[in-house]
Enzyme design. Sequence first.
Site, PDB file in Angstrom:
ATOM      1  N   LYS A   1       6.633   4.961  -0.704  1.00 34.49           N
ATOM      2  CA  LYS A   1       5.364   4.163  -0.974  1.00 34.49           C
ATOM      3  C   LYS A   1       4.999   3.531   0.470  1.00 34.49           C
ATOM      4  O   LYS A   1       5.850   2.855   0.857  1.00 34.49           O
ATOM      5  CB  LYS A   1       5.356   3.476  -1.865  1.00 34.49           C
ATOM      6  CG  LYS A   1       3.985   2.733  -2.287  1.00 34.49           C
ATOM      7  CD  LYS A   1       4.127   1.913  -3.646  1.00 34.49           C
ATOM      8  CE  LYS A   1       3.219   1.188  -4.154  1.00 34.49           C
ATOM      9  NZ  LYS A   1       3.353   0.372  -5.389  1.00 34.49           N
TER      10      LYS A   1
ATOM     11  N   SER B   1       0.142   0.961  -9.209  1.00 34.92           N
ATOM     12  CA  SER B   1      -0.239   1.198  -7.554  1.00 34.92           C
ATOM     13  C   SER B   1       0.449   2.319  -6.781  1.00 34.92           C
ATOM     14  O   SER B   1      -0.232   2.530  -5.912  1.00 34.92           O
ATOM     15  CB  SER B   1      -0.230  -0.292  -7.063  1.00 34.92           C
ATOM     16  OG  SER B   1       1.438  -0.430  -6.962  1.00 34.92           O
TER      17      SER B   1
ATOM     18  N   SER C   1       3.715  -0.756 -11.838  1.00 33.85           N
ATOM     19  CA  SER C   1       3.330   0.006 -10.944  1.00 33.85           C
ATOM     20  C   SER C   1       3.935   1.385 -10.535  1.00 33.85           C
ATOM     21  O   SER C   1       3.472   2.339  -9.814  1.00 33.85           O
ATOM     22  CB  SER C   1       3.021  -0.500  -9.434  1.00 33.85           C
ATOM     23  OG  SER C   1       1.716  -1.557  -9.600  1.00 33.85           O
TER      24      SER C   1
END
Lengths: 106, 476, 476
Positions: free
Chosen positions: C71, C146, C170
Amino acid sequence: MSITREEILQVAKLARLQLTEAESEDLSHDLNQILRYVDTLTSLQVPDGERLWMGPRQAPEREAGGIAPDPMAHPPADSAPDFRGQFFVVPSPPSLGGADDQGAEP
Amino acid sequence: MSWELVIGLEIHVQLRTAEKLFCSDGTVFGAAPNSQVCPVCLGLPGALPVLNGEAVDFAISAALGLGCQVHDASVFARKSYFYPDLPKGYQITQFAEPLATEGIVSVRSDGQTRPIRIRRIHLEEDAGKSIHDRVPDGTAVDLNRTGVPLIEIVTEPDLRTAPQARTFLQELKRTLEYLDVSDCNMEEGSLRVDANVSLRTRGAEDYGVKTEVKNLNSFSAVERSVVAEEKRQIGILEAGGRIVQETLLWDERDGTLRSMRSKEESHDYRYFPDPDLPPLKLDVERIRRLEAELPELPAQRLPRLIREHELDERDAEVLIASRSLADYFEAVVAELGEARDAVNWVKGPLLKEANRVQRSVDDLGVPAPNLAALIELVEDGTVSGTMGRKVLGQMVDSGKTAPEIIEAEGLSQVQGSDELSAWVEAVIEENTEEVDRYRSGETRLIGYFVGQVMQKSRGRADPKALAGLLRGRLDS
Amino acid sequence: MSDVASIVEAVRGGGVDAAEPTRTALARLHAKNGGSQGLNAFLSELSEVEASALDVSRNGGRLLGVPVAVKDNLATVGFPTTCGSKILQGYRPPYDATVVRRLRESGAVIVGKTNLDEFAMGSSTENSAYGAVRNPHDLSRVPGGSSGGSAAAVAAGIVPAALGSDTGGSVRQPASFCGVVGIKPTYGRVSRYGLVAFASSLDQVGVFGGTVADAAQLLQVIAGHDARDSTSVDLPVPDLMEGRDAGAEGLVVGVPTEYFGDAVQPGVQARCRDALDALQAGGARIREVSLPNTMYALAAYYVIAMAEASSNLARFDGVRYGLRDGSGEDLGEMYERTRTAGFGREVKRRILLGTFALTAGYHDQYYGRAQRARSLVAADFDAVFSGGVDVLFTPTSPTVAFPLGERVQDPLQMYLADVFTVTANLAGLPAVSIPVGMSDGLPVGGQLLAPMWGEKALFRTAFALESALEGRGPRE
């Protein structure tokens, strides 16, 4: 509990954000909606006292030489928007202030 | 209207640890700009703080040395504001739960001893340096100093005169030096002072509105600025005005105070406990051990020196100015077996030499036994006092011992009559006018003749033996 | 060869060139990521040159040759780290996050950085400055957030496993929307050093995997104490694969009533019931329990998260890295223009609310209360787990993936997507989402929670549930 337009602008100043008329209008609406939701907390009987700490019970302490400074793949100058000689350069503050800057905190 | 001056001080002290408070960079003063930095103190995204155990030990020692209660749990907090030398946009400090509270420092002023209470001592990280006049179109920022460990010492408003404030700072500095936790050098920024000043009518219980005075670069600046601020406040109050709570900057050059009242609102630092650091917990054993390891502090050393060596107070004060000086003095006393000469030589010629070469007494190349040996050589007449002081200078410059130097340069005092007589004769022959004047009654000229013989003998003549010999020759 | 174990076996066995799985991953990335109907899951990728120069010679590496995605809020040398924000456009960290370093050392290959809601703030990955990510199951829908990019990368079969971060769900929520496994470990289990902080007391690095085993193997490598993270805990990491064949026999699975109300879509409820039936059939005992303070959790979460975020994002000021808008008159304008131009709307909203919650007047009312409410939420879980429950089961999210654009205008609606996941972050518990079936062609995720440090029980149950539901999963 609601937040006024003035308060939003004061808070924006603290956070160094500029808001247009329209934005502060929209934000006012959003923030108040969220605050109304968050106000459910006020009905909660919360016990006084110790907050919950996550992680270890106490701060770990390092010895001298215990952890090497993380070696950087490139020097700070490389990422800096403006770096001259050996210094980061920024526009000057409007009125001088800072930890020891002529002594005054900003 | 009789006004009482009320002063409180906030002192920031840099701890002389090997590493920064929350990362492992070095803390050397004067390093190349932005060379003692890493992701943590640069505030790079994702970096995290890790507490320096040595800094905690130093802070505990400082707190104990200042008579404080050290708390077994304290919490780090974030203090938020924006400034280019504050990379994270917040400083990690301690707010609601500091490391230590309730200490005392005794201050001698006007023949009395005043206890000045310490309200709190806490750990925090230093910010970097913003230099405004280095580039023409902006401010230059050096982050070497970011993250260096500081303790902030806040006093209660117990000081009542500007000289008291100065004396307090001297005592504080000396204590911290004895503890060896800081260089305490105001010029290098390892000691910084802000003063809070207010006035109230004598006898009043409540405090008046206080102002904050900053930009103080020396203890005398503290004293002078407090005097100036007191005057300013009295002026306002006596004219019927009110004191506004504000920050004033001291201008050293023209001795004035300038208001920092800016257009911006007052600061909301939004303190909250730093979630990246669990609470600092100290076990009782650690505090006990550090307490046991505390050196003898000035407050104890002074009376002991006076008592043990029968010193007078003024001399003792000079000798405890630094721990190294006091240690040196006591070592010389131990070698000599007495204090009188040690006092005179250490506080006189030795300190002069230290001043001349700008080094501390234990860094002169004259270990205590060497000084003691020199003192003994003067006492037994091998060299005169004057010559002895010259020898000391050479000991400092060469690192040699007194006997070595005296031997090498043939400096031993001449007391024997034959050699002395030869010089005396020569001087009398060369100064017939002065001889006549002496014999006509200007007996003060004996000093002149002594001087001439000393010159001729290149300082080696023993002035005591000389005076008698000269008089004998001149009077005949 | 699409899961972690078989890749490692093939590469170690020599049957497959070490760089081959990476080449395959990159080919799939190119096929699926870009273009108007592409996933937009990746913001940067390994170049051809780098891929062919790969040195994967660590024979002992547990993840030898495994291509993974990371990420874009984790610091990686050699790739930019934008956090999905304009303010870090082009920023290249000079250091690796600890989890990234551990991945590299295990022989895994970072194929690229994945897209995310800006600074991990969001539940749909529509708040990225670099465009939204599409759900591989239905390109008109969100992948969740997210960590939407990482979830989509695994769901689309580009990589078998990926790193994400989980502050309020997330990792788990996008895992459930994309039909993959997503785990958030116990707070303190995995180092946060190098994870760009959103909410420090809630953030944890999490792992996505196509299967429970994939996730377990990645977590095994990255977990464990890190001296550079003061919030990481020094406890040994159990063997997460150990319980893979243990089954559900004897497990007590708690079902909290507060997580099964009307807000949950019927399809989601149905798949969750199926999952519970499967566990029961496998020998688990299902028990209804109550977590009465759940209704306060979301509000407490948002106050704490926003307050900490407002502080963590203060370092983005244009001084040392990232975007700078220096077009204004002075420093103050530089700060404001930079931050105003650099942050997106959701981030600004949270910074403002967070700053407000910490201001002097409101600190106690909001932040103080929220922290204390957190203790109550944690106490609820303690009571249930100490009452004999091994793990808890809940839907991961009340709904399946919603259409792109549906909620992005209504922040409160968006926040409600997190209602079942935030409690694990508040209490610091380990939690995992695993696919439990489909509803109207979209994946449904079921969430398991275990006590603190209970990853072993968590994985055992996850393995049991996965096998019991074999064939009902949605993987491509």
